[in-house]
Write a protein that holds these residues in place. Structure first.
Motif: not given
Ligand code: SF4
Length: 327
Positions: A123, A126-127, A129, A132-133, A155-156
């Motif tokens: 994804c 890059g949030c 919290f 995934v990234p 995931n995206n």
């Molecule tokens: S999967 Fe969702 S929460 Fe995780 S980084 Fe990507 S947009 Fe953000």
């Protein structure tokens, strides 16, 4: 030739564990005799050459530790999965072993009959919290030979190139597999009319996306406009709680309702959370976080305002007297 015996354990039972199932199938293809267990198999765990433990959530790592310590003198131990990704040092300290870190290229693309699948990984958002990234990368990678399954875990989806989104949809149609859920869903900033029309043709489950921070309000409002013809029950919006002051988390949850969706609140947890008391920020306590999530996730908002919410009869309303901006 001696047949090697392997035991694969889903360390996060009762959740469906795609990684554990792929590992079991891959080991079978490598001529292992494989047993699969959801959770601790107890006495049935002895006598294997290899024990593979897959952990989805970090707070299940203590169970994996117990299993590893029980069998490490008699079996080779592999332990991995997203729940272990941030726990390499803890695992080494506790067990003297190394984790299998990240996606395991040996079986990540194992084909089989599963409830879930990935057509892409990664994804670009890059949030801070989100795992995934870190686990899958900021650059999306594609698996064009994926086998469609009822739950698509990418995931995206909206950040994928449009032609690859079309490709995924065409593959579902060609395999005649119903898409019951896209369980990580879409990201508001890249969601547009084209994305809606495209996925509307096959998506049977809800539209899943998130309003995790106040800065996302404009993008989520725009996405809600695109989805305005969808019923509220088909707009499930993840709402992170505890990462901003309570009044702002409340405002986000209420905006989701105002714009015609249903919030699903999740209290923020560190990526290496092993259980026990959570660190809290701003004006939150762990109990307030639990009550807040319960209020929204059980749809109590349909019947009573949060300040009157009374989860425990013997105690005063936990949010009475709180100052919320949203009216
Ligand atoms: S999967 Fe969702 S929460 Fe995780 S980084 Fe990507 S947009 Fe953000």
């Amino acid at each position: 030739m001696t047949i090697q015996k392997a035991l694969v354990i889903n360390g996060s039972a009762p959740y469906y564990n795609l990684g554990a199932r792929k590992l079991a199938d891959w080991l079978a293809s490598q001529d292992y005799e494989v047993q699969y267990a959801d959770g601790d198999p107890g006495l049935f765990g002895y006598g294997y050459d290899l024990v593979g433990i897959s952990v989805i959530f970090s707070w299940h790592a203590p169970l994996a530790r117990t299993l590893a310590l029980r069998w490490k003198s008699s079996s080779e131990i592999w332990c991995g999965g997203p729940g272990m990704f941030t726990l390499a040092n803890w695992w080494r300290r506790e067990t003297g072993l190394e984790i299998v870190r990240g996606l395991d290229a040996r079986f990540d693309r194992q084909r089989g009959s599963y409830k879930m699948c990935f057509a892409s990984r990664g994804c670009p958002v890059g949030c801070y919290f989100c795992l995934v990234p870190k686990l899958e990368g900021l650059t999306q990678s594609f698996d064009p030979d994926f086998l469609p399954a009822p739950i698509l875990c990418d995931n995206n989806l909206s950040a994928l190139p449009a032609d690859y989104q079309d490709y995924i949809i065409a593959r579902y149609q060609a395999f005649e597999v119903p898409l019951r859920d896209a369980n990580s869903g879409f990201e508001p900033r890249t969601f547009d009319e084209g994305c809606y029309r495209r996925w509307k043709s096959i998506l049977k489950g809800p539209w899943r996306f998130a309003l995790d921070e106040m800065r996302e309000l404009p993008d989520v409002e725009r996405m809600m406009q695109i989805l305005k013809a969808e019923p509220a029950s088909k707009k499930r919006v993840y709402c992170l709680v505890g990462n901003e002051p309570m009044a702002l988390c409340y405002e986000r949850a209420m905006k989701i309702i105002e714009w015609g969706g249903e919030p699903y609140c999740q209290y923020i947890m560190p990526l290496n959370y092993l259980g026990g008391p959570l660190k809290t920020r701003y004006d939150w306590t762990e109990q307030l976080g639990r009550d807040f999530c319960r209020y929204f996730n059980r749809f109590t908002w349909r019947y009573a305002p949060l300040i009157e919410y009374l989860p425990r009869k013997a105690e005063p309303a936990p949010f009475a007297g709180q100052r919320f901006f949203y009216q």
